[in-house]
Write a protein that holds these residues in place. Structure first.
Motif, PDB file in Angstrom:
ATOM      1  N   GLU A 261       3.207   7.654  -4.579  1.00 58.80           N
ATOM      2  CA  GLU A 261       3.465   8.423  -3.364  1.00 58.80           C
ATOM      3  C   GLU A 261       2.197   9.150  -2.919  1.00 58.80           C
ATOM      4  OE1 GLU A 261       6.679  11.106  -3.976  1.00 58.80           O
ATOM      5  OE2 GLU A 261       8.143   9.536  -4.416  1.00 58.80           O
ATOM      6  N   LEU A 262       1.467   9.722  -3.872  1.00 60.71           N
ATOM      7  CA  LEU A 262       0.249  10.452  -3.544  1.00 60.71           C
ATOM      8  C   LEU A 262      -0.833   9.521  -3.019  1.00 60.71           C
ATOM      9  CD1 LEU A 262       0.074  12.930  -6.580  1.00 60.71           C
ATOM     10  CD2 LEU A 262       0.872  13.397  -4.257  1.00 60.71           C
ATOM     11  N   ILE A 263      -0.954   8.344  -3.626  1.00 61.59           N
ATOM     12  CA  ILE A 263      -1.935   7.359  -3.158  1.00 61.59           C
ATOM     13  C   ILE A 263      -1.628   6.949  -1.723  1.00 61.59           C
ATOM     14  CG2 ILE A 263      -2.761   4.987  -3.485  1.00 61.59           C
ATOM     15  CD1 ILE A 263      -2.417   5.471  -6.535  1.00 61.59           C
ATOM     16  N   ALA A 264      -0.344   6.781  -1.415  1.00 59.64           N
ATOM     17  CA  ALA A 264       0.053   6.421  -0.050  1.00 59.64           C
ATOM     18  C   ALA A 264      -0.285   7.540   0.936  1.00 59.64           C
ATOM     19  CB  ALA A 264       1.546   6.109  -0.004  1.00 59.64           C
ATOM     20  N   LEU A 265      -0.342   8.784   0.440  1.00 59.65           N
ATOM     21  CA  LEU A 265      -0.682   9.923   1.297  1.00 59.65           C
ATOM     22  C   LEU A 265      -2.190  10.094   1.471  1.00 59.65           C
ATOM     23  CD1 LEU A 265       1.890  12.579   0.002  1.00 59.65           C
ATOM     24  CD2 LEU A 265       1.915  11.403   2.216  1.00 59.65           C
ATOM     25  N   GLY A 266      -2.982   9.263   0.771  1.00 57.83           N
ATOM     26  CA  GLY A 266      -4.425   9.312   0.936  1.00 57.83           C
ATOM     27  C   GLY A 266      -5.194   9.870  -0.237  1.00 57.83           C
ATOM     28  N   TYR A 267      -4.501  10.213  -1.327  1.00 58.84           N
ATOM     29  CA  TYR A 267      -5.199  10.712  -2.517  1.00 58.84           C
ATOM     30  C   TYR A 267      -6.097   9.619  -3.102  1.00 58.84           C
ATOM     31  CZ  TYR A 267      -2.519  15.054  -3.208  1.00 58.84           C
ATOM     32  OH  TYR A 267      -1.968  16.308  -3.097  1.00 58.84           O
ATOM     33  N   ARG A 268      -7.233  10.024  -3.640  1.00 60.29           N
ATOM     34  CA  ARG A 268      -8.030   9.100  -4.433  1.00 60.29           C
ATOM     35  C   ARG A 268      -7.265   8.783  -5.713  1.00 60.29           C
ATOM     36  NH1 ARG A 268     -13.872  11.753  -4.979  1.00 60.29           N
ATOM     37  NH2 ARG A 268     -12.534  13.422  -5.810  1.00 60.29           N
ATOM     38  N   VAL A 269      -7.509   7.609  -6.263  1.00 62.70           N
ATOM     39  CA  VAL A 269      -6.742   7.163  -7.428  1.00 62.70           C
ATOM     40  C   VAL A 269      -6.883   8.147  -8.586  1.00 62.70           C
ATOM     41  CG1 VAL A 269      -6.522   5.368  -9.194  1.00 62.70           C
ATOM     42  CG2 VAL A 269      -6.811   4.728  -6.782  1.00 62.70           C
ATOM     43  N   GLY A 270      -8.106   8.593  -8.867  1.00 61.74           N
ATOM     44  CA  GLY A 270      -8.313   9.526  -9.970  1.00 61.74           C
ATOM     45  C   GLY A 270      -7.602  10.847  -9.752  1.00 61.74           C
ATOM     46  N   ASP A 271      -7.597  11.319  -8.505  1.00 65.26           N
ATOM     47  CA  ASP A 271      -6.919  12.579  -8.197  1.00 65.26           C
ATOM     48  C   ASP A 271      -5.410  12.439  -8.348  1.00 65.26           C
ATOM     49  OD1 ASP A 271      -9.347  13.736  -7.657  1.00 65.26           O
ATOM     50  OD2 ASP A 271      -9.230  13.427  -5.486  1.00 65.26           O
ATOM     51  N   ALA A 272      -4.872  11.294  -7.924  1.00 63.71           N
ATOM     52  CA  ALA A 272      -3.434  11.055  -8.061  1.00 63.71           C
ATOM     53  C   ALA A 272      -3.038  10.999  -9.532  1.00 63.71           C
ATOM     54  CB  ALA A 272      -3.038   9.764  -7.351  1.00 63.71           C
ATOM     55  N   ALA A 273      -3.854  10.323 -10.335  1.00 65.73           N
ATOM     56  CA  ALA A 273      -3.569  10.213 -11.767  1.00 65.73           C
ATOM     57  C   ALA A 273      -3.557  11.598 -12.418  1.00 65.73           C
ATOM     58  CB  ALA A 273      -4.608   9.322 -12.443  1.00 65.73           C
ATOM     59  N   GLU A 274      -4.546  12.402 -12.094  1.00 67.18           N
ATOM     60  CA  GLU A 274      -4.623  13.742 -12.671  1.00 67.18           C
ATOM     61  C   GLU A 274      -3.463  14.623 -12.213  1.00 67.18           C
ATOM     62  OE1 GLU A 274      -7.764  17.520 -12.893  1.00 67.18           O
ATOM     63  OE2 GLU A 274      -8.323  15.643 -11.891  1.00 67.18           O
ATOM     64  N   ALA A 275      -3.061  14.458 -10.951  1.00 69.63           N
ATOM     65  CA  ALA A 275      -1.994  15.288 -10.387  1.00 69.63           C
ATOM     66  C   ALA A 275      -0.648  15.044 -11.055  1.00 69.63           C
ATOM     67  CB  ALA A 275      -1.880  15.041  -8.883  1.00 69.63           C
ATOM     68  N   VAL A 276      -0.452  13.857 -11.635  1.00 67.18           N
ATOM     69  CA  VAL A 276       0.839  13.565 -12.266  1.00 67.18           C
ATOM     70  C   VAL A 276       0.766  13.657 -13.787  1.00 67.18           C
ATOM     71  CG1 VAL A 276       1.558  12.115 -10.345  1.00 67.18           C
ATOM     72  CG2 VAL A 276       0.464  11.048 -12.339  1.00 67.18           C
ATOM     73  N   PHE A 284      -4.060   5.262 -17.015  1.00 64.69           N
ATOM     74  CA  PHE A 284      -3.236   5.286 -15.801  1.00 64.69           C
ATOM     75  C   PHE A 284      -3.291   3.938 -15.090  1.00 64.69           C
ATOM     76  CE2 PHE A 284      -3.313   5.811 -11.138  1.00 64.69           C
ATOM     77  CZ  PHE A 284      -1.996   6.209 -10.935  1.00 64.69           C
ATOM     78  N   SER A 285      -4.480   3.379 -14.935  1.00 58.72           N
ATOM     79  CA  SER A 285      -4.628   2.114 -14.211  1.00 58.72           C
ATOM     80  C   SER A 285      -3.921   0.979 -14.932  1.00 58.72           C
ATOM     81  CB  SER A 285      -6.118   1.783 -14.046  1.00 58.72           C
ATOM     82  OG  SER A 285      -6.761   2.767 -13.256  1.00 58.72           O
ATOM     83  N   ARG A 286      -4.021   0.967 -16.274  1.00 61.24           N
ATOM     84  CA  ARG A 286      -3.339  -0.077 -17.050  1.00 61.24           C
ATOM     85  C   ARG A 286      -1.832   0.020 -16.873  1.00 61.24           C
ATOM     86  NH1 ARG A 286      -6.922   1.464 -21.102  1.00 61.24           N
ATOM     87  NH2 ARG A 286      -5.248   2.586 -22.181  1.00 61.24           N
ATOM     88  N   GLU A 287      -1.285   1.228 -17.018  1.00 63.44           N
ATOM     89  CA  GLU A 287       0.167   1.398 -16.931  1.00 63.44           C
ATOM     90  C   GLU A 287       0.664   1.175 -15.512  1.00 63.44           C
ATOM     91  OE1 GLU A 287       1.107   5.178 -18.675  1.00 63.44           O
ATOM     92  OE2 GLU A 287       0.636   4.481 -20.714  1.00 63.44           O
ATOM     93  N   PHE A 288      -0.118   1.560 -14.534  1.00 65.91           N
ATOM     94  CA  PHE A 288       0.245   1.335 -13.133  1.00 65.91           C
ATOM     95  C   PHE A 288       0.347  -0.165 -12.861  1.00 65.91           C
ATOM     96  CE2 PHE A 288      -0.246   0.953  -8.607  1.00 65.91           C
ATOM     97  CZ  PHE A 288       0.256   2.127  -8.058  1.00 65.91           C
ATOM     98  N   LYS A 289      -0.660  -0.926 -13.288  1.00 62.43           N
ATOM     99  CA  LYS A 289      -0.639  -2.374 -13.034  1.00 62.43           C
ATOM    100  C   LYS A 289       0.503  -3.055 -13.791  1.00 62.43           C
ATOM    101  CE  LYS A 289      -3.394  -6.572 -12.977  1.00 62.43           C
ATOM    102  NZ  LYS A 289      -4.704  -7.216 -13.242  1.00 62.43           N
ATOM    103  N   ARG A 290       0.753  -2.602 -15.023  1.00 60.87           N
ATOM    104  CA  ARG A 290       1.836  -3.191 -15.800  1.00 60.87           C
ATOM    105  C   ARG A 290       3.187  -2.966 -15.112  1.00 60.87           C
ATOM    106  NH1 ARG A 290       1.195  -0.438 -20.354  1.00 60.87           N
ATOM    107  NH2 ARG A 290      -0.494  -1.820 -20.989  1.00 60.87           N
ATOM    108  N   TYR A 291       3.350  -1.807 -14.484  1.00 63.76           N
ATOM    109  CA  TYR A 291       4.632  -1.466 -13.854  1.00 63.76           C
ATOM    110  C   TYR A 291       4.773  -2.102 -12.470  1.00 63.76           C
ATOM    111  CZ  TYR A 291       8.573   1.535 -12.465  1.00 63.76           C
ATOM    112  OH  TYR A 291       9.788   2.019 -12.049  1.00 63.76           O
ATOM    113  N   TYR A 292       3.716  -2.033 -11.668  1.00 63.75           N
ATOM    114  CA  TYR A 292       3.811  -2.496 -10.275  1.00 63.75           C
ATOM    115  C   TYR A 292       3.278  -3.912 -10.047  1.00 63.75           C
ATOM    116  CZ  TYR A 292       5.136   2.198  -8.805  1.00 63.75           C
ATOM    117  OH  TYR A 292       5.806   3.380  -8.629  1.00 63.75           O
ATOM    118  N   GLN A 293       2.569  -4.470 -11.023  1.00 61.93           N
ATOM    119  CA  GLN A 293       1.982  -5.802 -10.916  1.00 61.93           C
ATOM    120  C   GLN A 293       0.801  -5.854  -9.950  1.00 61.93           C
ATOM    121  OE1 GLN A 293       3.104  -8.237 -13.088  1.00 61.93           O
ATOM    122  NE2 GLN A 293       4.268  -6.468 -13.836  1.00 61.93           N
TER     123      GLN A 293
END
Length: 304
Positions: A261-276, A284-293
């Motif tokens: 949701e944060l990435i869709a709002l314009g957050y940088r990937v690193g900032d979104a990862a830290e925010a959650v 974060f990138s590994r788990e994101f890709k595993r979940y969303y493909q």
């Protein structure tokens, strides 16, 4: 394990409801909407999808979805739940799941999302009829049913109010109240009323609220169990019964959904990862890709 819908509602009634909703979208300049839009009635949103979608991860919020056109299929663990036009589906708590959507013979997927204020749920639960009060205690947090005459009539009034701004603001809450009351006294009522007692289902819901409020902090399963006065083993069993997932996996999926949701709002990937709550961007990138493909970078590029 597919769960099929019950007897469909009147085709004429559904067509009329769809027509009213389309009139609302046209009046708001959203006849080509592809997504979700707020209305003048607090807690009521409309959705329209002209394309459909393959199976993909989605975070369902607690509340009611009323389908007027198209079909959606919800996949969670080994369960498949189909809800189509003429159906409503109730979520007692938010649920990370997979969802696929098809138009079938309709021009688009169309429907309503209705939030349920906690205070309204507590108030109306005390007026459930004897049959509803004696229904079995809930375990799994989802129930899909067909619209009955009472819910259809209340939905018609709600939709007509959307086309009249003052009526929506003055009476909209009353129509929501009516819909929630009839659902509480229907076959899906146990999914909602179970949130108001002190059983395991309500305790898991309480722990989920903590997760939703504090997902960016360090969440310890032992502490979550203790906060709702349950043993760790009992908490694990009850948690899996409610959302068909372990606490650790639920937290991970919820964080990834919030990050997206944060990435869709314009957050940088690193900032979104830290925010959650992620300290490692690579994890974060590994788990994101595993979940969303797809990767967070690909998701960000598709949002631009």
């Amino acid at each position: 394990m597919p769960i099929s819908t019950n007897s469909p509602n009147s085709t004429h009634d559904l067509a009329f409801l769809s027509q009213i909703l389309k009139q609302f979208l046209n009046a708001k300049g959203k006849s080509a909407l592809n997504g979700v839009s707020k209305t003048d009635i607090e807690g009521v949103r409309v959705f329209r999808d002209p394309y459909g979608s393959p199976k993909q991860p989605l975070l369902y919020q607690s509340g009611i979805i009323i389908m007027l056109q198209g079909t959606k299929r919800l996949y969670v663990d080994n369960r498949e739940i189909e809800y189509k036009k003429g159906d409503y589906i109730v979520f007692g708590v938010p649920l990370p799941a997979q969802c696929a959507a098809t138009l079938d013979d309709d021009d688009c997927i169309l429907g309503l999302v209705i939030d349920i204020p906690a205070s309204l749920l507590v108030e109306l639960s005390q007026w459930r009829d004897d049959k509803a009060k004696n229904s079995p205690a809930p375990t799994f947090t989802v129930s899909q049913q067909s619209l009955d005459e009472n819910i259809t009539d209340a939905t018609r009034r709600l939709l007509k109010a959307l086309n009249q701004g003052n009526v929506a603001k003055a009476l909209g809450a009353g129509f929501i109240r009516e819909i929630v009351y009839y659902i509480l006294n229907g076959p899906a009522g146990h999914v909602l009323c179970g949130l108001t007692d002190n059983g395991h289902y309500a305790r898991v819901a309480q722990a989920l609220r903590t997760i939703h409020d504090e997902y960016a902090s360090i969440l310890n399963v032992d502490s979550l169990a203790a906060s709702v006065n349950m043993s760790v083993s009992g908490f694990h069993r009850a948690f899996r019964d409610v959302v068909l997932d372990s606490p650790v996996q639920y937290i991970k999926k919820f964080r990834l959904s919030k990050a997206r949701e944060l990435i869709a709002l314009g957050y940088r990937v690193g900032d979104a990862a830290e925010a959650v709550g992620y300290n490692s961007l690579s994890q974060f990138s590994r788990e994101f890709k595993r979940y969303y493909q797809f990767t967070p970078i690909q998701d960000r590029q598709s949002s631009n």
